[in-house]
Design a protein around this motif. Structure first.
Motif, PDB file in Angstrom:
ATOM      1  N   VAL A 220       0.843  -1.212   0.000  1.00 58.61           N
ATOM      2  CA  VAL A 220       0.000   0.000   0.000  1.00 58.61           C
ATOM      3  C   VAL A 220       0.870   1.250   0.000  1.00 58.61           C
ATOM      4  O   VAL A 220       0.608   2.207  -0.733  1.00 58.61           O
ATOM      5  CB  VAL A 220      -0.943  -0.020   1.229  1.00 58.61           C
ATOM      6  N   ARG A 221       1.927   1.258   0.827  1.00 54.40           N
ATOM      7  CA  ARG A 221       2.807   2.426   0.878  1.00 54.40           C
ATOM      8  C   ARG A 221       3.510   2.660  -0.451  1.00 54.40           C
ATOM      9  O   ARG A 221       3.714   3.804  -0.867  1.00 54.40           O
ATOM     10  CB  ARG A 221       3.831   2.252   1.999  1.00 54.40           C
ATOM     11  N   ALA A 222       3.913   1.600  -1.134  1.00 58.44           N
ATOM     12  CA  ALA A 222       4.589   1.744  -2.418  1.00 58.44           C
ATOM     13  C   ALA A 222       3.665   2.356  -3.460  1.00 58.44           C
ATOM     14  O   ALA A 222       4.072   3.237  -4.232  1.00 58.44           O
ATOM     15  CB  ALA A 222       5.105   0.380  -2.888  1.00 58.44           C
ATOM     16  N   ALA A 223       2.421   1.907  -3.504  1.00 59.39           N
ATOM     17  CA  ALA A 223       1.461   2.452  -4.463  1.00 59.39           C
ATOM     18  C   ALA A 223       1.197   3.927  -4.188  1.00 59.39           C
ATOM     19  O   ALA A 223       1.133   4.747  -5.110  1.00 59.39           O
ATOM     20  CB  ALA A 223       0.163   1.653  -4.412  1.00 59.39           C
ATOM     21  N   GLU A 224       1.057   4.296  -2.923  1.00 61.67           N
ATOM     22  CA  GLU A 224       0.826   5.689  -2.568  1.00 61.67           C
ATOM     23  C   GLU A 224       2.038   6.551  -2.887  1.00 61.67           C
ATOM     24  O   GLU A 224       1.911   7.689  -3.368  1.00 61.67           O
ATOM     25  CB  GLU A 224       0.492   5.779  -1.077  1.00 61.67           C
ATOM     26  N   GLY A 225       3.254   6.033  -2.632  1.00 63.25           N
ATOM     27  CA  GLY A 225       4.464   6.788  -2.917  1.00 63.25           C
ATOM     28  C   GLY A 225       4.627   7.069  -4.395  1.00 63.25           C
ATOM     29  O   GLY A 225       5.065   8.169  -4.777  1.00 63.25           O
ATOM     30  N   ARG A 226       4.298   6.118  -5.250  1.00 62.75           N
ATOM     31  CA  ARG A 226       4.432   6.333  -6.688  1.00 62.75           C
ATOM     32  C   ARG A 226       3.457   7.392  -7.189  1.00 62.75           C
ATOM     33  O   ARG A 226       3.726   8.071  -8.179  1.00 62.75           O
ATOM     34  CB  ARG A 226       4.222   5.020  -7.440  1.00 62.75           C
ATOM     35  N   ARG A 227       2.320   7.547  -6.528  1.00 63.33           N
ATOM     36  CA  ARG A 227       1.349   8.541  -6.972  1.00 63.33           C
ATOM     37  C   ARG A 227       1.776   9.966  -6.647  1.00 63.33           C
ATOM     38  O   ARG A 227       1.426  10.903  -7.373  1.00 63.33           O
ATOM     39  CB  ARG A 227      -0.017   8.269  -6.327  1.00 63.33           C
ATOM     40  N   ARG A 228       2.536  10.166  -5.584  1.00 61.11           N
ATOM     41  CA  ARG A 228       2.822  11.512  -5.129  1.00 61.11           C
ATOM     42  C   ARG A 228       4.230  12.004  -5.441  1.00 61.11           C
ATOM     43  O   ARG A 228       4.492  13.198  -5.385  1.00 61.11           O
ATOM     44  CB  ARG A 228       2.593  11.622  -3.629  1.00 61.11           C
ATOM     45  N   GLN A 229       5.175  11.104  -5.758  1.00 64.15           N
ATOM     46  CA  GLN A 229       6.570  11.514  -5.897  1.00 64.15           C
ATOM     47  C   GLN A 229       6.893  11.926  -7.321  1.00 64.15           C
ATOM     48  O   GLN A 229       6.531  11.257  -8.282  1.00 64.15           O
ATOM     49  CB  GLN A 229       7.511  10.380  -5.482  1.00 64.15           C
ATOM     50  N   THR A 230       7.589  13.078  -7.478  1.00 68.43           N
ATOM     51  CA  THR A 230       8.082  13.554  -8.766  1.00 68.43           C
ATOM     52  C   THR A 230       9.492  14.094  -8.574  1.00 68.43           C
ATOM     53  O   THR A 230       9.869  14.473  -7.460  1.00 68.43           O
ATOM     54  CB  THR A 230       7.189  14.670  -9.340  1.00 68.43           C
ATOM     55  N   PRO A 231      10.303  14.174  -9.641  1.00 69.18           N
ATOM     56  CA  PRO A 231      11.646  14.756  -9.510  1.00 69.18           C
ATOM     57  C   PRO A 231      11.625  16.194  -9.012  1.00 69.18           C
ATOM     58  O   PRO A 231      12.539  16.634  -8.321  1.00 69.18           O
ATOM     59  CB  PRO A 231      12.206  14.663 -10.931  1.00 69.18           C
ATOM     60  N   GLU A 232      10.563  16.965  -9.363  1.00 69.48           N
ATOM     61  CA  GLU A 232      10.493  18.348  -8.916  1.00 69.48           C
ATOM     62  C   GLU A 232      10.403  18.435  -7.398  1.00 69.48           C
ATOM     63  O   GLU A 232      10.904  19.381  -6.786  1.00 69.48           O
ATOM     64  CB  GLU A 232       9.284  19.042  -9.556  1.00 69.48           C
ATOM     65  N   GLN A 233       9.762  17.464  -6.778  1.00 67.84           N
ATOM     66  CA  GLN A 233       9.706  17.463  -5.320  1.00 67.84           C
ATOM     67  C   GLN A 233      11.096  17.255  -4.729  1.00 67.84           C
ATOM     68  O   GLN A 233      11.421  17.818  -3.682  1.00 67.84           O
ATOM     69  CB  GLN A 233       8.748  16.362  -4.836  1.00 67.84           C
ATOM     70  N   TRP A 234      11.928  16.456  -5.377  1.00 66.66           N
ATOM     71  CA  TRP A 234      13.316  16.297  -4.926  1.00 66.66           C
ATOM     72  C   TRP A 234      14.053  17.627  -5.004  1.00 66.66           C
ATOM     73  O   TRP A 234      14.792  18.010  -4.098  1.00 66.66           O
ATOM     74  CB  TRP A 234      14.013  15.243  -5.777  1.00 66.66           C
TER      75      TRP A 234
END
Length: 560
Positions: free
Chosen positions: A536-550
């Motif tokens: 569940v955490r992996a699926a949620e992380g893929r939805r919210r993470q982008t390179p711009e956030q880094w």
């Protein structure tokens, strides 16, 4: 007498038409033939004089004939290699098109590769020793794909390689940004004005996230450009105008500004190699041989004769150990890490130098490791799995060859600026040195003592909002950190003995690389619950993470 007027300064740029590699490429790539010839000669002739009690006349005879055959063989093979290399150079061409880098080559079998700009994962400038001496470099372009999907341009002038790399990084970022915004992108439209202005833009402290251990040091904004979409996507013609009057050997597209985070001292690198188990084993080998000779009644002449007769049995082992030391030395020599809007920039190498850029989001897993011999100084080694490096993973897997705990935390911060924990430094410190359930870790069950009597107390796993942490080790401490969004797949294994004891092994599958996150001997119920929650955490992380956030997290703010 008046001094001659200097000519126009050359500006390196990526070619838009089909262009051959540099004519010296066959010469740079052909020197390895000498090593092949020497190896064959040693393998075929050396055993005749390395046995016990070789005669002087026999050794001299062998030496004369071997040198003669090596010279003749080298001349023939080098001539053939150079001739074949020339033919390959004639049919090897590359260019930068509107959508991809193209490379075509082949004499009997034609090959045409395309590395699409929106699929580029990493671009490295590599200089082997001979190329470094004469000012040439190899440009390696890695793309998302299978084995042998990347492009290697061997060899270009160093200025051409740097210019190609700078422009490709700018183009790839622009194409991906335009694609995300639903707009069409071409080469001329994607080249950004701040890519040129970045050469003069100073990287100054701003409001970004602080580097761990550096109270106030941050990477802030670069010099802002003109607002609006026109300034963000300048034409290639304007870039050429801006390059007029630049110093000799300037790339048309300047590299993005960067901020150095840490650098490795040579003294620490050498001491870390000395404080390694292989080095101690080699140093103690004469002692063990002396003890064996003293305990057992063995004739020393027989030992010497046996050693001479088995020379070619020992040589591979010796070269293997020397290769280990050489790998550590050449990987860590001159090691420097910096951050820019392109990602994490790493520079290292002794004879072969490598300048690589690890884009944000391409690091799939991190491992922090400390051996018993490093524990007094609290040194750590940080390795990573990088997506996109299908064929050269070992050369790019080191994020920190050896460093203090604070530097290890900084290296982790480069990859994962937000650990998703109120006290990230404290949590990681407990992962590095804690035992049992300290720091909220789910520890291995006491039933695991049957399988792992020495290390079971040091095993544990914990999930934060952004990553999964796995720790293990007694003599050698290991901590694995896997960002949730980089979880490839999950596995749960249980052998017959584990099943009888009610324990299981939990595995996080990552991309190809040295980091293999595994949590062994967890209670079965804990392992099942962890697997379900991590999915569940992996699926949620893929939805919210982008390179711009880094970029925002490390303080690199990209002007739009």
């Amino acid at each position: 007498m008046d001094s001659p007027t200097p000519g126009p300064a050359p500006v390196y740029r990526a070619p838009r038409e089909w262009t051959r590699l540099h004519p010296v490429s066959p010469l740079i790539g052909g020197w390895a033939v000498f090593g092949v010839v020497a190896s064959i000669a040693l393998y075929n002739y050396a055993p005749s004089w390395t046995g016990p009690d070789p005669g002087i006349q026999e050794a001299a005879h062998w030496l004369w004939h071997s040198v003669l055959w090596v010279v003749v063989g080298a001349v023939i093979l080098v001539g053939l290699a150079m001739g074949f290399g020339y033919l390959q150079w004639r049919v090897s061409e590359y260019r930068l098109s509107d959508v991809a880098v193209e490379h075509r080559k082949g004499i009997l079998f034609k090959q045409h590769k395309q590395a699409r700009l929106d699929r580029i994962q990493a671009i490295d400038v590599v200089q082997p020793l001979l190329a470094r001496i004469f000012g040439f470099a190899s440009l390696k372009i890695e793309v998302a794909g299978g084995e042998n999907s990347g492009i290697a341009l061997e060899y270009l002038r160093l200025g051409d390689a740097e210019a190609m790399r700078n422009e490709l990084l700018a183009l790839a970022a622009g194409v991906k940004r335009a694609k995300a915004e639903g707009r069409e992108a071409t080469v001329d439209a994607v080249l950004t004005a701040d890519a040129v202005a970045g050469a003069d833009a100073a990287v100054t402290p701003g409001d970004g996230s602080a580097i761990p251990g550096d109270g106030s040091a941050t990477l802030g904004d670069t010099s802002p450009g003109e607002p609006g979409d026109q300034a963000a996507y300048a034409s290639a013609a304007s870039l050429r105008d801006l390059t007029r009057g630049m110093p000799r050997g300037v790339a048309e597209t300047a590299a993005a500004p960067e901020r150095e985070v840490f650098a490795l001292e040579l003294g620490r690198l050498l001491l870390s190699i000395v404080l390694s188990w292989p080095f101690l084993w080699i140093c103690s080998l004469p002692v063990w041989i002396g003890v064996a000779v003293w305990i057992f009644p063995v004739d020393i002449n027989q030992v010497v004769a046996a050693a001479g007769a088995s020379l070619f049995t020992v040589v591979p082992v010796v070269f293997g150990l020397l290769g280990y030391f050489w790998s550590r030395l050449t990987t860590g020599y001159g090691f420097r890490a910096a951050i820019s809007e392109d990602g994490i920039r790493l520079r290292h190498g002794l004879l072969e130098t490598r300048r690589q850029t690890v884009p944000p989001g391409r690091v799939q897993a991190v491992q922090l490791q400390q051996s018993l011999l490093w524990r007094r100084k609290d040194w750590w080694r940080v390795t990573i799995n990088v997506a996109g490096y299908q064929d050269d993973q070992e050369a790019v897997s080191t994020l920190l060859p050896v460093g203090t705990r604070q530097e290890a935390l900084t290296a982790l911060w480069l990859v994962l600026p937000d650990l998703g924990d109120p006290d990230p430094a404290g949590t990681v410190s407990l992962a590095l040195s804690g035992t049992g359930a300290e720091g909220g870790f789910t520890a291995a069950t006491t039933r695991a003592r049957l399988f792992d009597p020495l290390q079971w107390r040091h095993r544990g796993v914990r999930a934060t909002d952004r990553a999964l942490l796995i720790r293990r080790g007694w003599l050698v401490r290991d901590v694995f950190v896997v960002p949730h969004e980089r979880t490839q797949s999950l596995g749960l294994e249980q052998g017959p003995l584990q099943k009888a004891r009610g324990v299981a092994t939990f595995t996080v599958h990552s991309t190809n690389g040295p980091v293999r996150p595994v949590a062994q001997h967890l209670d079965l119920a804990d392992a099942v619950a962890l697997m379900e929650a991590q999915a569940v955490r992996a699926a949620e992380g893929r939805r919210r993470q982008t390179p711009e956030q880094w970029m925002t997290a490390v303080g690199v703010k990209e002007e739009q």
